[in-house]
Design a protein around this motif. Structure first.
Motif, mmCIF file in Angstrom:
data_model
loop_
_atom_site.group_PDB
_atom_site.id
_atom_site.type_symbol
_atom_site.label_atom_id
_atom_site.label_comp_id
_atom_site.label_asym_id
_atom_site.label_seq_id
_atom_site.Cartn_x
_atom_site.Cartn_y
_atom_site.Cartn_z
ATOM 1 N N ILE A 55 -1.074 -11.933 4.286
ATOM 2 C CA ILE A 55 0.939 -11.371 4.546
ATOM 3 C C ILE A 55 1.332 -10.197 3.551
ATOM 4 O O ILE A 55 0.892 -9.262 4.093
ATOM 5 C CB ILE A 55 1.942 -12.120 5.663
ATOM 6 C CG1 ILE A 55 1.715 -13.333 6.305
ATOM 7 C CG2 ILE A 55 3.198 -11.574 5.110
ATOM 8 C CD1 ILE A 55 2.260 -14.380 6.644
ATOM 9 N N ASP A 56 0.876 -11.104 2.678
ATOM 10 C CA ASP A 56 1.520 -10.009 1.358
ATOM 11 C C ASP A 56 0.690 -8.800 1.135
ATOM 12 O O ASP A 56 1.051 -7.324 0.999
ATOM 13 C CB ASP A 56 1.396 -11.391 0.363
ATOM 14 C CG ASP A 56 2.801 -12.159 -0.084
ATOM 15 O OD1 ASP A 56 3.423 -11.917 1.247
ATOM 16 O OD2 ASP A 56 2.447 -13.146 -0.541
ATOM 17 N N VAL A 57 -0.238 -9.068 1.036
ATOM 18 C CA VAL A 57 -1.100 -7.917 1.285
ATOM 19 C C VAL A 57 -1.266 -7.036 2.141
ATOM 20 O O VAL A 57 -1.541 -6.106 1.650
ATOM 21 C CB VAL A 57 -3.163 -8.721 1.259
ATOM 22 C CG1 VAL A 57 -3.475 -7.056 1.125
ATOM 23 C CG2 VAL A 57 -3.497 -9.745 -0.381
ATOM 24 N N THR A 58 -1.470 -7.362 3.338
ATOM 25 C CA THR A 58 -1.163 -6.763 4.396
ATOM 26 C C THR A 58 -0.235 -6.201 4.417
ATOM 27 O O THR A 58 0.342 -4.701 4.611
ATOM 28 C CB THR A 58 -0.776 -7.140 5.607
ATOM 29 O OG1 THR A 58 -2.710 -8.129 5.816
ATOM 30 C CG2 THR A 58 -1.675 -6.551 7.212
ATOM 31 N N LEU A 59 1.106 -6.031 4.185
ATOM 32 C CA LEU A 59 2.382 -5.412 4.603
ATOM 33 C C LEU A 59 2.407 -4.718 2.876
ATOM 34 O O LEU A 59 3.980 -4.436 2.727
ATOM 35 C CB LEU A 59 3.570 -6.484 4.854
ATOM 36 C CG LEU A 59 3.556 -7.257 5.617
ATOM 37 C CD1 LEU A 59 4.900 -8.850 5.886
ATOM 38 C CD2 LEU A 59 2.743 -6.322 7.398
ATOM 39 N N ASP A 60 1.675 -5.245 2.473
ATOM 40 C CA ASP A 60 1.816 -4.687 1.070
ATOM 41 C C ASP A 60 1.770 -2.765 0.830
ATOM 42 O O ASP A 60 2.477 -2.005 0.134
ATOM 43 C CB ASP A 60 1.008 -5.072 -0.118
ATOM 44 C CG ASP A 60 1.211 -4.288 -1.646
ATOM 45 O OD1 ASP A 60 2.539 -4.180 -1.998
ATOM 46 O OD2 ASP A 60 0.317 -3.812 -2.311
#
Length: 384
Positions: free
Chosen positions: A170-175
């Motif tokens: 989630i963090d990497v994709t929504l960065d």
């Protein structure tokens, strides 16, 4: 005042009182016989006339001496009663001393059983039996608590991994500004992590159910359960190995759902940790007064230490990839999802819950030979 005395003091007082009462009764009876003339004291004079005053003095002297003798006898009875009471109560003191030394950390000591067998020996035997039951209960409780602590720690570690995977995806994709392909990839990573968590939780529930207490038993046939496990197995995995089935009637008693999970886990383990072109043999039947389910597979060699640890929760064996080499972590299924490592630990828990035994052998050529022995059924089994 009497109630404040020890048991030894009360017994001594009782013995002394009984001796004193018996002596007083004898003394009273002797005095009565003298007054009635049953005994001639002193004897008549030559003229046949009894001297009254002399007779009275003789009776008084006799009573005084009898009273003195009674006092001496009563004193000796008290001392003897004290010694006898101490000897009789010695086993009780031994039991009390042993009980005082016992604690939850020290239950190894037992009460000596005296001979000959009497009421006190029976009491000591009953107390020792009670201590044996308490010690077994405490030992089992400690084992369960240790197992639960280790299990909870392992479960927390295993569930942390998929949660971390989901959070990282989630963090990497929504960065940044994710496009549709990145969102689909993130959804796939999260779905895989969720499925891993689901498998871990399902395994935990099965283990908890098998250890919850007495099972609801019904007649079952392990041959039918093994056949159902083969039908439900991954057809892709079945196509990569040669399956040999020798399913003879194996009537047993148990909970069908748990036994189905046991057979399914054994077959899944035999297929997963195998080699391309390998083989799996499934056999059921009756031998030596017990019912057996046996699964033998080919695969990578297993060391004795690995064999012992395979039945512990969250321990996984090494797999061979499509090229015939060992998988790096031995934790991925054919679809790339990590296994929960609960398969054989569930098998062991289910077998233990059914009062059975499990035997495993690691042949030098590789693979595993696992046999489950269960008590025979008490009634005609219901076909699967």
């Amino acid at each position: 005042m009497i109630s404040s005395l020890t048991a030894r003091g009360r017994l001594t007082l009782l013995y002394t009182a009984l001796v004193l009462a018996a002596g007083l009764l004898l003394l009273a009876l002797a005095y009565y016989l003298l007054l009635r003339g049953g005994l001639q004291l002193p004897p008549p004079d030559p003229d046949g006339v009894t001297d009254g005053p002399l007779r009275g003095e003789a009776i008084s002297a006799l009573l005084a001496r009898a009273a003195l003798a009674l006092l001496v006898v009563t004193t000796l009875a008290g001392l003897t009663g004290w010694l006898v009471a101490g000897r009789i109560l010695r086993p009780i003191r031994t039991i009390s001393g042993t009980a005082n030394r016992l604690s939850a950390e020290n239950l190894a000591e037992r009460v000596p059983v005296c001979r000959p067998t009497d009421e006190l020996a029976a009491l000591a035997t009953v107390i020792n039996s009670m201590l044996d039951r308490i010690q077994r209960g405490i030992t089992e409780r400690d084992q369960v608590l240790d197992s639960q602590r280790l299990f909870v720690a392992n479960a927390a570690h295993e569930l942390r991994t998929p949660l971390t995977t989901m959070r990282t995806a989630i963090d990497v994709t929504l960065d940044g500004e994710p496009d549709r392909d990145e969102l689909v990839a993130m959804a796939g990573d999260i779905a895989a992590a969720v499925e891993t968590s689901q498998r871990t939780l399902d395994g935990l529930l099965i283990l908890a159910r098998s250890q919850a207490g007495p099972l609801r038993r019904a007649p079952v046939d392990l041959a039918s359960i093994a056949a159902a496990a083969i039908d439900a197995a991954d057809q892709t995995a079945l196509g990569a190995v040669t399956l040999h089935a020798d399913l003879q009637p194996a009537p047993a008693s148990g909970e069908p759902v748990l036994l189905e999970r046991m057979a399914g886990n054994l077959l899944e383990n035999a297929l997963r940790y195998n080699r391309p072109g390998g083989a799996v043999t499934v056999a059921t039947g009756t031998a030596g007064g017990h019912i057996f389910l046996r699964m033998v597979n080919t695969g990578p060699p297993v060391t004795p230490d690995e064999e012992r640890r395979l039945f512990e929760p969250f321990v996984r064996g090494a797999r061979l990839d499509a090229g015939g080499t060992h998988d790096a972590d031995g934790m991925h299924d054919a679809d790339g999802m990590r296994g929960a490592g609960l398969g054989l630990s569930i098998v062991r828990a289910v077998v233990t819950a059914h009062d059975g035994e499990i035997f495993s052998t690691a042949p030098p050529t590789g693979g595993m030979d696992i046999a489950v022995h269960l008590p025979p059924a008490l009634a005609t089994p219901v076909p699967g």
